[in-house]
Design a protein around this motif. Structure first.
Motif: not given
Lengths: 417, 269
Positions: A70-71, A297, A308, B97, B99-101, B103-105, B156
């Protein structure tokens, strides 16, 4: 490894859930396929564990069958849109320096601009009048669209834009006051810039949450999204009233000049203004990109963002400040052109998906394209002169936005595929 | 017991919103390397305490320290590399998505000029695998079921790769199966990945079964804390929750299980 014993159940339940959720079965199929890939990757697990570098290689992950993740898919889409946008923008800019009462061929116009060759009249026309106007449209359009995108994100409100929260109102008041005081025309943009920044400062102070219950008041959490919009509405209403008051009380010819300014116009922009505007806007745009990950974020909500390592109040204030500078600069160049800041972020979102650094760049491109096209239409395509560009941006932008919103009820093409 | 790393100590902690004090003069140590569950009636300050421990609210007085380091003296990023928090009912940005979520971690580990590294990718992959969300990585979070969504958010927090993990009601609004999935995952993270976990739970039986250390809160202060078997007595539950009950041994684990007393109408004949 205890983890391995858990693994199959995790993937089974994932597939089962997707299947039961999917009305058409298509999503289910898709989840099946990915689950398949996953079990395959589970067999090659040691590889993944021992070679983290190999796993990291899949930044633009291409999974088996050549299908993109998706990315990566969204990145490719944004890149294609950016290419198309840049090409259209270049074409529009070229059109802008060619068209006019005295229309030049592209070759003649470019020669006159870059080499200074050809007719002296051409050089004067292209270099002195048309190019600064085209550049101003590009800078202001990009600045407005990015300011709108940032404001909508910070305020978590799709209706937030510099027009709504009082920044353009402040700029209009500054410009109107300059006209009323009889300041020289070149000072009008400066007065507008000052007005926009003042309005934003007032907005910021009013929207700050002060904890007044203690003996020593202190900042509670910076600016809250909902307060920002509500206070902004009030600020904008007050400023609009002040502008109207000025215009009503003016002598007729001054009133007409002020009124023209307050509807947005690119008439009579010069190189100095264009260059100062371009440099300042470029700096502000770099700041927006630098703040982008913080904004992403912040989208998770204040608590998750705080956990975070992003201080939500501070991050909002920084983003807001950059948006204000961008919007004020744009308004100083063109007057308060409506709709670009509101509509472009929505258009880009519909075309390119959730916000990323890439879609931020698309906002700049699309805003520049919309404002420049609107100015070309206002100058050349309409039978009457002197139509403010703001009227055209609204007329062009509104149907596009409505058409895209009407599609919102249908399944999203980005996810249905 | 406090010698294991990642112990959180709160001293003289007072947290409130304006005039409304929620947590008053609390002294508490949460042991490192263990799973701690915080339970208590609604509005007793469980979530506020958790937010205070994670520095999401500034306390009016008192300190919070991780292994003796005052969290209020750390930079936000440094703290985010030691302690992660999953808020109650988080809402993902529209259209993002999985994965995008996740990744923010990695945000607290990223640098301005080196936004994404091999270590970041590896952490994201591990987090997706551990939570069983690898197959969902390309789906938008807002299209997932409640259980899947909660797993994505836990992923995350795992990608953040902190030795300390705070979870605010991670099982609320999940069906039994997904509650157990989440709790098993937590317990596995503690056992195999050496994470210290502090979570707010509602179900006393689950708290007793999954936690090594139990904190029972009442009116912003701990009413009792310690090993679940020592803490959960029928007197305490009646005292704190106002529910007369019997405490029996969980037939599966032997941990205390709270069975509320039935009214005469429902009692076994």
């Amino acid at each position: 490894m205890t983890e391995t014993s858990r693994e199959p159940r995790g993937s089974d339940s994932a597939t089962a859930e997707s299947n039961s959720r999917s009305p058409s079965g298509r999503d289910g199929l898709r989840a099946d396929a990915t689950a398949g890939e996953r079990s395959r990757s589970a067999t090659g697990r040691e590889q993944l564990d021992t070679e983290p570098a190999a796993a990291s290689g899949n930044r633009h992950r291409v999974v088996s069958g050549g299908r993109l993740g998706a990315i990566a898919r969204q990145r490719r889409r944004a890149a294609l849109l950016a290419l198309a946008g840049a090409a259209l923008l270049a074409a529009a800019m070229l059109t802008g320096i060619c068209l006019g009462e005295n229309t030049l061929s592209p070759g003649r116009a470019l020669n006159a601009l870059f080499l200074g060759t050809g007719d002296r009249a051409d050089v004067l026309l292209v270099g002195r009048f048309r190019t600064p106007r085209v550049l101003s449209a590009v800078i202001a359009g990009a600045g407005l669209a990015v300011a709108g995108a940032v404001l909508q994100r910070v305020a978590r409100n799709p209706l937030a834009s510099p027009d709504v929260v009082g920044i353009t109102g402040g700029a209009s008041l500054g410009a109107t006051a300059a006209v009323a005081l009889g300041l020289a025309a070149p000072l009008t943009p400066l007065a507008a810039l000052g007005g926009g920044l003042c309005a934003a400062t007032i907005l910021g102070l009013l929207a700050l949450q002060i904890d007044g219950s203690r003996a020593a008041p202190r900042l509670k959490g910076g600016i809250s999204p909902i307060r920002l919009v509500l206070v902004g509405l009030a600020v904008q209403a007050g400023l609009t009233a002040a502008v109207n008051l000025f215009i009503v009380r003016f002598p007729a010819e001054l009133a007409s000049s002020a009124l023209h300014w307050t509807t947005g116009s690119l008439y009579g922009r010069n190189w100095n203004e264009a260059i100062v505007g371009a440099s300042a806007t470029a700096v502000a745009l770099i700041a927006v990109f630098a703040l982008h990950r913080r904004a992403a974020v912040l989208d998770l909500g204040d608590d998750a963002a705080g956990a975070l390592g992003v201080q939500p109040g501070l991050a909002r204030l920084q983003l807001l400040a950059v948006a204000v500078v961008l919007a004020s600069l744009a308004v100083a160049l063109t007057g308060p052109v409506g709709f670009v800041a509101l509509a472009v972020p929505h258009l880009v979102r519909r075309l390119a998906g959730p916000p990323t650094a890439g879609t931020l760049a698309l906002n700049a491109l699309a805003g520049a394209l919309l404002l420049l096209t609107a100015d070309l239409v206002a100058q050349h395509a309409l039978p009457f002169d002197g139509l403010p560009v703001g009227v055209v941006t609204a007329t062009l932008g509104a149907p596009c936005l409505l058409a895209l919103l009407a599609r919102q009820n249908r399944p999203d093409p980005r996810t249905a595929r | 017991m406090t010698n294991a790393p990642n112990a959180i100590t709160a001293e003289n902690l007072r947290i409130g919103y304006g005039r409304n004090t929620i947590v008053a003069d609390l002294d508490l140590t949460l042991p490192g390397g263990q799973v701690t569950a915080i339970v208590g009636p609604n509005a007793c300050g469980k979530s506020t305490l958790l937010r205070g421990l994670a520095r999401l609210i500034a306390p009016e007085t008192g300190t919070v320290a991780i292994d003796g380091d005052d969290v209020h003296r750390m930079s936000a990023r440094a703290l985010a590399r030691r302690l992660g928090l999953l808020p109650q009912q988080p809402v993902a940005p529209e259209g993002i998505s999985v994965e995008a979520l996740v990744r923010l971690g990695r945000y607290p580990h990223q640098r301005a000029l080196r936004p994404w590294s091999a270590a970041d990718s590896a952490a994201v992959e591990t987090a997706l695998e551990r939570t069983g969300t690898t197959a969902l990585r390309d789906l938008p979070v807002d299209h997932l079921s409640g259980g899947q969504r909660q797993r994505a958010w836990i992923a995350l927090a795992l990608a953040q790769d902190t030795p300390l993990l705070l979870l605010d009601e991670p099982t609320t609004f999940l069906d039994l199966r997904h509650q157990i999935d989440v709790l098993d995952l937590v317990s596995e993270l503690n056992a195999t990945a050496d994470r210290t976990v502090v979570m707010v739970l509602h179900d006393l039986g689950q708290a007793a079964r999954y936690a090594d250390h139990l904190v029972v809160m009442r009116d912003g202060a701990p009413a009792a804390f310690g090993a679940p078997a020592d803490v959960l007595t029928s007197e305490l539950v009646e005292d704190v929750f106002g529910v007369p009950c019997r405490v029996v041994a969980d037939p599966e684990t032997g941990t205390p299980l709270v069975v509320p007393r039935a009214s005469a109408r429902h009692r076994r004949p």
